[in-house]
Design an enzyme around this catalytic site. Structure first.
Site, PDB file in Angstrom:
ATOM      1  N   GLN A  22      -4.726   2.626  -3.696  1.00  0.00           N
ATOM      2  CA  GLN A  22      -4.969   2.493  -5.125  1.00  0.00           C
ATOM      3  C   GLN A  22      -4.907   3.867  -5.770  1.00  0.00           C
ATOM      4  O   GLN A  22      -5.441   4.822  -5.226  1.00  0.00           O
ATOM      5  CB  GLN A  22      -6.369   1.941  -5.373  1.00  0.00           C
ATOM      6  CG  GLN A  22      -6.530   0.463  -5.097  1.00  0.00           C
ATOM      7  CD  GLN A  22      -7.936   0.026  -5.436  1.00  0.00           C
ATOM      8  OE1 GLN A  22      -8.905   0.589  -4.952  1.00  0.00           O
ATOM      9  NE2 GLN A  22      -8.048  -0.968  -6.283  1.00  0.00           N
TER      10      GLN A  22
ATOM     11  N   HIS B 285     -12.614   6.726 -11.276  1.00  0.00           N
ATOM     12  CA  HIS B 285     -13.879   6.259 -11.829  1.00  0.00           C
ATOM     13  C   HIS B 285     -14.379   7.288 -12.812  1.00  0.00           C
ATOM     14  O   HIS B 285     -14.422   8.475 -12.497  1.00  0.00           O
ATOM     15  CB  HIS B 285     -14.880   5.990 -10.708  1.00  0.00           C
ATOM     16  CG  HIS B 285     -14.434   4.857  -9.837  1.00  0.00           C
ATOM     17  ND1 HIS B 285     -13.698   5.050  -8.706  1.00  0.00           N
ATOM     18  CD2 HIS B 285     -14.570   3.509  -9.988  1.00  0.00           C
ATOM     19  CE1 HIS B 285     -13.406   3.868  -8.178  1.00  0.00           C
ATOM     20  NE2 HIS B 285     -13.910   2.918  -8.932  1.00  0.00           N
TER      21      HIS B 285
ATOM     22  N   ARG C  53      -8.157  -4.737   2.762  1.00  0.00           N
ATOM     23  CA  ARG C  53      -8.767  -6.014   2.386  1.00  0.00           C
ATOM     24  C   ARG C  53      -8.210  -7.100   3.280  1.00  0.00           C
ATOM     25  O   ARG C  53      -7.031  -7.102   3.622  1.00  0.00           O
ATOM     26  CB  ARG C  53      -8.469  -6.336   0.917  1.00  0.00           C
ATOM     27  CG  ARG C  53      -9.133  -5.332  -0.005  1.00  0.00           C
ATOM     28  CD  ARG C  53      -8.925  -5.676  -1.461  1.00  0.00           C
ATOM     29  NE  ARG C  53      -9.423  -4.576  -2.282  1.00  0.00           N
ATOM     30  CZ  ARG C  53      -9.227  -4.456  -3.579  1.00  0.00           C
ATOM     31  NH1 ARG C  53      -8.543  -5.394  -4.217  1.00  0.00           N
ATOM     32  NH2 ARG C  53      -9.710  -3.436  -4.247  1.00  0.00           N
TER      33      ARG C  53
ATOM     34  N   ASP D  48      -6.762   5.214  -7.878  1.00  0.00           N
ATOM     35  CA  ASP D  48      -8.050   4.778  -8.381  1.00  0.00           C
ATOM     36  C   ASP D  48      -8.744   5.929  -9.097  1.00  0.00           C
ATOM     37  O   ASP D  48      -8.635   7.077  -8.675  1.00  0.00           O
ATOM     38  CB  ASP D  48      -8.900   4.367  -7.169  1.00  0.00           C
ATOM     39  CG  ASP D  48      -9.881   3.276  -7.507  1.00  0.00           C
ATOM     40  OD1 ASP D  48      -9.952   2.885  -8.684  1.00  0.00           O
ATOM     41  OD2 ASP D  48     -10.587   2.831  -6.583  1.00  0.00           O
TER      42      ASP D  48
ATOM     43  N   HIS E  43     -13.912   1.772 -14.105  1.00  0.00           N
ATOM     44  CA  HIS E  43     -12.946   1.779 -12.996  1.00  0.00           C
ATOM     45  C   HIS E  43     -11.581   1.662 -13.644  1.00  0.00           C
ATOM     46  O   HIS E  43     -11.392   0.836 -14.518  1.00  0.00           O
ATOM     47  CB  HIS E  43     -13.041   0.549 -12.092  1.00  0.00           C
ATOM     48  CG  HIS E  43     -14.394   0.199 -11.595  1.00  0.00           C
ATOM     49  ND1 HIS E  43     -14.721   0.264 -10.272  1.00  0.00           N
ATOM     50  CD2 HIS E  43     -15.489  -0.263 -12.218  1.00  0.00           C
ATOM     51  CE1 HIS E  43     -15.972  -0.136 -10.107  1.00  0.00           C
ATOM     52  NE2 HIS E  43     -16.454  -0.470 -11.272  1.00  0.00           N
TER      53      HIS E  43
ATOM     54  N   CYS F  92     -14.854   2.728  -5.107  1.00  0.00           N
ATOM     55  CA  CYS F  92     -15.922   3.002  -6.084  1.00  0.00           C
ATOM     56  C   CYS F  92     -17.188   3.599  -5.472  1.00  0.00           C
ATOM     57  O   CYS F  92     -17.665   4.636  -5.954  1.00  0.00           O
ATOM     58  CB  CYS F  92     -16.281   1.757  -6.874  1.00  0.00           C
ATOM     59  SG  CYS F  92     -15.083   0.441  -6.857  1.00  0.00           S
TER      60      CYS F  92
ATOM     61  N   LYS G  76     -12.957  -6.042 -19.315  1.00  0.00           N
ATOM     62  CA  LYS G  76     -11.824  -5.266 -18.803  1.00  0.00           C
ATOM     63  C   LYS G  76     -10.575  -5.489 -19.636  1.00  0.00           C
ATOM     64  O   LYS G  76     -10.445  -6.488 -20.335  1.00  0.00           O
ATOM     65  CB  LYS G  76     -11.544  -5.644 -17.350  1.00  0.00           C
ATOM     66  CG  LYS G  76     -11.170  -7.100 -17.176  1.00  0.00           C
ATOM     67  CD  LYS G  76     -10.699  -7.390 -15.764  1.00  0.00           C
ATOM     68  CE  LYS G  76     -10.337  -8.865 -15.624  1.00  0.00           C
ATOM     69  NZ  LYS G  76      -9.643  -9.187 -14.403  1.00  0.00           N
TER      70      LYS G  76
HETATM   71 ZN   LIG Z   1     -13.745   0.926  -8.700  1.00  0.00          ZN
END
Ligand SMILES: [Zn+2]
Ligand SMILES: [Zn+2]
Length: 678
Positions: free
Chosen positions: A416, A420, A398, A418, A550, A369, A504
């Site tokens: 991910q 945004h 992580r 991912d 996200h 992010c 979410k």
């Molecule tokens: Zn994010």
């Protein structure tokens, strides 16, 4: 007299102290016999519909209001023998109720503890809750239980069941109960009573026969109801998780209402073991985890990597088609970035420790992010630029505690898919709708037909734990709600489960074994745009703060791959299969024809492997079959002379002979359609 409201709308006036069992009996003895427990709620609470609890779906509005009420007003489970003392809504819980199994399994834990104390009276009791798949009970005994002990315990449990002892609730003054537990050296019971009751309380116990346990219930009426059960395993655990404390023995078991359900359960476990992605990953040479490199770090072998490429190509193409822009960002960044984003504070425990370079401390990224935010922030934005949708297959790292890693499902480094989305509040609804469409497309394309949706919202009474204005929360929660309703998607609302930065939607897919996997997530964020002071110039010429979404659809590419392996048991659909076609020349004479076929199939964009070894035809066919290759083409003189191939299809008995061109056309069509059929 009290009024008991039944689910069909009938109201019965009965004397205070009447039990659910008596009411059930007055309706029909058969109903009484079929009931396990009762669910009651005060009449003053908003009408609670049967089924609007537990795992049920699609009653978001009534559920939201139900969960928002005080605990005392919420429906709760009680024994069939619990006296009713005020006006009550009453629902009899039968075997098919989702909560019934929990009651049965917790009761089974009491039966287990009864058996253990009869066989090993010196044992001290911990506690014995129901779990998702069964129950356990924690015991303290100096000598560890042996496999023979477990078998004896299971046999003794059958005796306890056969005695059909009623579960009777009893009360004792707290101080008296504590004195007895202390006298008997029951250190765990002393701890639980001290922790969960207050001075002056009457403490609740359940008795069956001579066995008594500190417990709040509820229980099935008698031990005889625990018919289909099994003691499954034994594990060690330190009391209160502290290795300075005595080591406990946790005995696991499971229970069902019928032998058939129990048998089905073990058949499912066996099937799950057969599909274990770690086993198949090795067998099909898809991936590995290397001791020398460290736990939780995935090595994608060529055959796994080709599947990943197909997944990633599909995802990137879809992103572009759906108006996203692709970006790439670094794997590390200065610690200052993580301070600005807040990760240094609330997420530091999940990050790899900092690396010292000449100019500053750096950290591996646990999330993408902040990087996408920096791209947004790099140039001024106006309302005309919004929404900005940045997508990246971003590698993140992580810290997971050693011992918690699990194949592809729980790792320390993963990718991910991912994205945004930076948008104006007025665009929230259409953006979320587009995310849900996209998520549905992912699941459908990869062969999942069923999924469950959860909407996590905030708790307006707990203002301190949520960032962002009331206005934003209301708008975002309402938008998510509206989108799901407009799409006719059944979902469950979970108030108070939102991340602190926004509400979410989580999408859990259901695999071929009926297991739920949390993968896709769409989350709002009011926090990071504020922390990074993001802006856009609105139509009014003023500066405004954009809202950020996200979203990850595979979730983690590694995890999604693990789920795919298990879902298909390694027999991937043609478009995903690492080797789509295996070539088996009948003898060395046909090597030239094999090369020609290979070249033509490759030119058609198909993934093909030719087995030119000097082996028997049947063993080559078997090897391709072991690799779960979708098509095996066998050819000799006859095929060569006619330009044909003999086609063996995975999972099918019959073979067919067809011209190569026909086979190629068919295969290309299946690939283009991402078909799960062959
Ligand atoms: Zn994010
Ligand atoms: Zn109990």
């Amino acid at each position: 007299m009290i009024a008991v409201h039944l689910p069909d709308g009938a109201i019965r006036e009965v004397p205070s102290g009447t039990t659910p069992l008596e009411i059930a009996n007055s309706i029909s003895p058969r109903l009484a016999a079929a009931s396990i427990a009762a669910r009651i709620a005060p009449v003053t609470a908003a009408a609670v519909q049967s089924g609007a609890h537990g795992e049920s779906q699609g009653e978001s509005a009534s559920e939201a209001s139900m969960y928002a009420t005080e605990d005392a007003a919420a429906p709760r489970l009680v024994d069939l023998s619990a006296p009713l003392t005020s006006d009550t809504r009453l629902e009899l819980v039968k075997e098919n109720d989702p909560d019934a199994l929990k009651v049965l399994r917790h009761s089974s834990a009491h039966v287990l503890a009864t058996a253990v104390l009869e066989l090993f009276p010196e044992t001290k009791l911990g506690h014995g809750p129901a779990t998702d798949s069964g129950f356990f009970y924690d015991f303290y005994r100096e000598k560890p239980f042996t496999p023979e002990d477990l078998a004896a315990i299971e046999t003794k449990m059958a005796e306890v069941v056969a005695r059909n002892e009623p579960f009777v609730r009893e009360y004792e003054p707290r101080e008296q109960a504590l004195a007895e537990f202390e006298r008997d050296g029951d250190f765990m019971k002393t701890h639980f009573v001290t922790k969960f009751t207050s001075p002056g309380d009457q403490v609740s116990f359940y008795r069956n026969g001579t066995f008594v346990d500190f417990c709040r219930g509820p229980h099935v009426p008698s031990t005889g109801r625990v018919k289909a059960f099994k003691v499954t395993s034994l594990a060690g655990a330190y009391w209160l998780g502290d290795e300075k404390n005595p080591q406990l023995q946790r005995v696991y078991g499971t229970a069902f209402f019928s032998q058939k359900d129990l048998d089905d359960h073990f058949a499912r476990l066996e099937e799950a073991a057969r599909r274990d992605h770690r086993v198949l990953g090795k067998q099909l040479d898809l991936f590995s985890i290397q001791d020398l490199a460290g736990p939780g770090l995935i090595f994608w072998h060529p055959k796994g990597a080709i599947i990943r490429k197909v997944m990633e190509d599909w995802m990137r193409d879809e992103c572009l088609r759906r108006g996203y822009q692709l970006v790439y960002t670094p794997h590390v960044a200065r610690i200052n970035l993580w301070q600005t984003s807040g990760h240094e504070g609330f997420y530091a425990g999940n990050m790899f420790t900092p690396m010292e370079l000449d100019d500053a401390l750096y950290r591996l990224k646990p999330m993408n992010c902040p990087f996408h935010i920096l791209i947004y922030k790099n140039s001024p934005k106006s309302y005309r630029d919004l929404p900005q949708r940045y997508a990246e297959l971003g590698n993140v790292y992580r810290y997971e505690r050693s011992g918690t890693m699990h194949g592809l499902l729980r790792v320390r480094g993963f990718t991910q898919d991912d994205a945004h989305i930076f948008c104006m509040p007025s665009q929230i609804e259409s953006e979320v709708a587009a995310c849900i469409d996209f998520a549905e497309a992912v699941l459908k394309t990869f062969g999942f037909s069923e999924f469950k949706v959860e909407l996590s919202t905030w708790d307006p009474n707990d203002r301190a734990h949520y960032a962002g204005s009331d206005e934003n929360w209301d708008l975002a929660s309402r938008s998510l709600d509206n989108v799901l309703k407009a799409k006719g998607i059944a979902y469950k609302t979970i108030p108070g489960e939102a991340a602190f930065y926004g509400p979410k939607i989580d999408i859990k897919l259901v695999d071929v074994l009926g297991r739920l996997w949390q993968l896709s997530t769409v989350q709002f964020d009011f926090n990071l745009p504020a922390r990074f002071e993001l802006e856009y110039v609105g139509e009014d010429g003023e500066r405004h703060q954009p809202v950020m979404v996200h979203r990850a659809l595979f979730g983690s590419v590694e995890r999604f791959f693990g789920v795919l392996i298990e879902h298909y048991a390694g027999a991937f659909p043609l478009w995903l299969a690492p080797v789509q076609i295996g070539l088996v020349p009948i003898s060395e004479k046909h090597t030239a024809y094999a090369a020609k076929l290979e070249a033509e199939l490759k030119a058609a964009g198909l993934r093909v492997e030719s087995d030119a070894r000097n082996e028997k035809m049947n063993s080559k066919i078997r090897d391709f079959a072991m690799q779960k290759t979708p098509y095996i083409l066998v050819f000799g003189d006859k095929e060569e002379s006619t330009g044909a191939v003999n086609v063996r299809t995975r999972g099918k008995q019959e073979q067919s002979t067809m011209p190569l061109a026909n086979f190629i056309a068919k295969a290309k069509e299946l690939v283009a359609n991402q078909s799960t059929e062959l």
